[in-house]
Design a protein around this motif. Structure first.
Motif, PDB file in Angstrom:
ATOM      1  N   GLU A   1      -9.684  15.304 -57.991  1.00  0.00           N
ATOM      2  CA  GLU A   1      -8.949  16.239 -59.004  1.00  0.00           C
ATOM      3  C   GLU A   1      -7.515  16.718 -58.461  1.00  0.00           C
ATOM      4  OE1 GLU A   1     -11.660  19.498 -59.158  1.00  0.00           O
ATOM      5  OE2 GLU A   1     -12.879  18.612 -60.623  1.00  0.00           O
ATOM      6  N   ASN A   2      -7.480  16.836 -57.167  1.00  0.00           N
ATOM      7  CA  ASN A   2      -6.069  17.057 -56.361  1.00  0.00           C
ATOM      8  C   ASN A   2      -5.256  15.983 -56.678  1.00  0.00           C
ATOM      9  OD1 ASN A   2      -6.889  19.709 -55.844  1.00  0.00           O
ATOM     10  ND2 ASN A   2      -7.517  19.072 -53.716  1.00  0.00           N
ATOM     11  N   HIS A   3      -5.802  14.727 -56.563  1.00  0.00           N
ATOM     12  CA  HIS A   3      -4.849  13.566 -56.654  1.00  0.00           C
ATOM     13  C   HIS A   3      -4.395  13.510 -58.212  1.00  0.00           C
ATOM     14  CE1 HIS A   3      -3.156   9.594 -55.525  1.00  0.00           C
ATOM     15  NE2 HIS A   3      -4.007   9.157 -56.716  1.00  0.00           N
ATOM     16  N   ILE A   4      -5.340  13.595 -59.220  1.00  0.00           N
ATOM     17  CA  ILE A   4      -5.009  13.798 -60.453  1.00  0.00           C
ATOM     18  C   ILE A   4      -3.800  14.584 -60.824  1.00  0.00           C
ATOM     19  CG2 ILE A   4      -5.694  14.175 -62.869  1.00  0.00           C
ATOM     20  CD1 ILE A   4      -8.375  12.544 -61.895  1.00  0.00           C
ATOM     21  N   GLN A   5      -4.069  15.919 -60.427  1.00  0.00           N
ATOM     22  CA  GLN A   5      -3.227  16.937 -60.688  1.00  0.00           C
ATOM     23  C   GLN A   5      -1.806  16.622 -59.983  1.00  0.00           C
ATOM     24  OE1 GLN A   5      -5.062  20.425 -59.099  1.00  0.00           O
ATOM     25  NE2 GLN A   5      -6.569  20.698 -61.058  1.00  0.00           N
ATOM     26  N   GLU A   6      -1.756  16.140 -58.766  1.00  0.00           N
ATOM     27  CA  GLU A   6      -0.579  15.720 -58.084  1.00  0.00           C
ATOM     28  C   GLU A   6       0.013  14.645 -58.946  1.00  0.00           C
ATOM     29  OE1 GLU A   6       0.281  13.836 -53.835  1.00  0.00           O
ATOM     30  OE2 GLU A   6      -1.320  15.785 -53.836  1.00  0.00           O
ATOM     31  N   GLU A   7      -0.783  13.460 -59.689  1.00  0.00           N
ATOM     32  CA  GLU A   7      -0.137  12.403 -60.213  1.00  0.00           C
ATOM     33  C   GLU A   7       0.500  13.015 -61.582  1.00  0.00           C
ATOM     34  OE1 GLU A   7      -2.768   9.105 -60.603  1.00  0.00           O
ATOM     35  OE2 GLU A   7      -2.426   8.660 -58.762  1.00  0.00           O
ATOM     36  N   CYS A   8      -0.267  13.974 -62.109  1.00  0.00           N
ATOM     37  CA  CYS A   8       0.174  14.744 -63.285  1.00  0.00           C
ATOM     38  C   CYS A   8       1.586  15.390 -63.039  1.00  0.00           C
ATOM     39  CB  CYS A   8      -0.912  15.591 -63.972  1.00  0.00           C
ATOM     40  SG  CYS A   8      -2.102  14.720 -64.739  1.00  0.00           S
TER      41      CYS A   8
ATOM     42  N   LYS B   1     -15.360  14.701 -52.511  1.00  0.00           N
ATOM     43  CA  LYS B   1     -14.623  13.570 -53.219  1.00  0.00           C
ATOM     44  C   LYS B   1     -14.008  13.988 -54.415  1.00  0.00           C
ATOM     45  CE  LYS B   1     -16.789   9.475 -51.341  1.00  0.00           C
ATOM     46  NZ  LYS B   1     -17.648   8.230 -51.606  1.00  0.00           N
ATOM     47  N   GLN B   2     -14.905  14.853 -55.344  1.00  0.00           N
ATOM     48  CA  GLN B   2     -14.537  15.342 -56.609  1.00  0.00           C
ATOM     49  C   GLN B   2     -13.056  16.130 -56.551  1.00  0.00           C
ATOM     50  OE1 GLN B   2     -17.351  17.398 -58.777  1.00  0.00           O
ATOM     51  NE2 GLN B   2     -16.057  17.739 -60.400  1.00  0.00           N
ATOM     52  N   GLY B   3     -13.166  16.923 -55.265  1.00  0.00           N
ATOM     53  CA  GLY B   3     -11.952  17.864 -55.312  1.00  0.00           C
ATOM     54  C   GLY B   3     -10.671  16.781 -54.831  1.00  0.00           C
ATOM     55  N   SER B   4     -10.937  16.042 -53.895  1.00  0.00           N
ATOM     56  CA  SER B   4      -9.921  14.965 -53.608  1.00  0.00           C
ATOM     57  C   SER B   4      -9.311  14.257 -54.916  1.00  0.00           C
ATOM     58  CB  SER B   4     -10.172  14.032 -52.705  1.00  0.00           C
ATOM     59  OG  SER B   4     -10.515  14.735 -51.663  1.00  0.00           O
TER      60      SER B   4
ATOM     61  N   LEU C   1     -28.526  17.725 -50.149  1.00  0.00           N
ATOM     62  CA  LEU C   1     -27.485  18.701 -50.025  1.00  0.00           C
ATOM     63  C   LEU C   1     -26.188  18.109 -49.270  1.00  0.00           C
ATOM     64  CD1 LEU C   1     -29.241  22.004 -49.159  1.00  0.00           C
ATOM     65  CD2 LEU C   1     -28.072  21.512 -51.210  1.00  0.00           C
ATOM     66  N   THR C   2     -26.417  17.354 -48.426  1.00  0.00           N
ATOM     67  CA  THR C   2     -25.136  16.912 -47.456  1.00  0.00           C
ATOM     68  C   THR C   2     -24.612  15.864 -48.552  1.00  0.00           C
ATOM     69  OG1 THR C   2     -26.293  16.962 -45.397  1.00  0.00           O
ATOM     70  CG2 THR C   2     -24.296  15.402 -45.431  1.00  0.00           C
ATOM     71  N   GLN C   3     -25.094  14.712 -49.258  1.00  0.00           N
ATOM     72  CA  GLN C   3     -24.636  14.098 -50.131  1.00  0.00           C
ATOM     73  C   GLN C   3     -24.006  14.956 -51.251  1.00  0.00           C
ATOM     74  OE1 GLN C   3     -27.598  11.464 -52.036  1.00  0.00           O
ATOM     75  NE2 GLN C   3     -26.000  10.035 -52.728  1.00  0.00           N
ATOM     76  N   HIS C   4     -24.553  15.831 -51.884  1.00  0.00           N
ATOM     77  CA  HIS C   4     -23.764  16.814 -52.874  1.00  0.00           C
ATOM     78  C   HIS C   4     -22.540  17.189 -52.396  1.00  0.00           C
ATOM     79  CE1 HIS C   4     -23.533  20.174 -55.279  1.00  0.00           C
ATOM     80  NE2 HIS C   4     -23.880  19.628 -55.944  1.00  0.00           N
ATOM     81  N   ASP C   5     -22.528  17.661 -50.992  1.00  0.00           N
ATOM     82  CA  ASP C   5     -21.211  18.406 -50.668  1.00  0.00           C
ATOM     83  C   ASP C   5     -19.893  17.252 -50.440  1.00  0.00           C
ATOM     84  OD1 ASP C   5     -22.422  20.837 -50.305  1.00  0.00           O
ATOM     85  OD2 ASP C   5     -22.922  20.667 -48.290  1.00  0.00           O
TER      86      ASP C   5
END
Length: 108
Positions: free
Chosen positions: A84-91, A79-82, A70-74
């Motif tokens: 995605e945010n980075h990609i959205q920012e770059e877009c 990381k996935q959120g980061s 669960l900790t690894q999943h969180d």
């Protein structure tokens, strides 16, 4: 006559002692049988308790594994959120840059 009475009393006393000993033996055998049953039950309970203890230890290990997963999943979700945010920012930046370039081309 007194002598003939005594042997009968001795025989009666002897029979009485034999009967008493037999009754005591029977009582002791019955207690031993009950004690053997109790020992068997106690041994079964001991085995059940040991199995329960092993099961509990395995459950604790599984719970630790689940918690680690669960900790690894969180962390992966973060990381996935980061990412995605980075990609959205770059877009956004790319779209803004593209918009500025196309506005610049139209003005020229």
């Amino acid at each position: 006559m007194g002598n003939s009475c005594c042997p009968d009393q001795q025989v009666d006393k002897f029979t009485e002692l034999q009967t008493s000993i037999a009754l005591q033996e029977q009582a002791i055998k019955e207690r031993m049988d009950k004690d053997k049953e109790q020992l068997a039950l106690l041994n079964q309970r001991r085995m059940d308790l040991l199995q329960n203890q092993r099961d509990l230890e395995q459950d604790e290990q599984r719970q630790k594994q689940v918690q680690a997963l669960l900790t690894q999943h969180d962390k992966l979700l973060q990381k996935q959120g980061s990412i995605e945010n980075h990609i959205q920012e770059e877009c956004r930046e790319a779209l803004q840059s593209q918009k500025q370039q196309s506005e610049g081309c139209v003005v020229s």
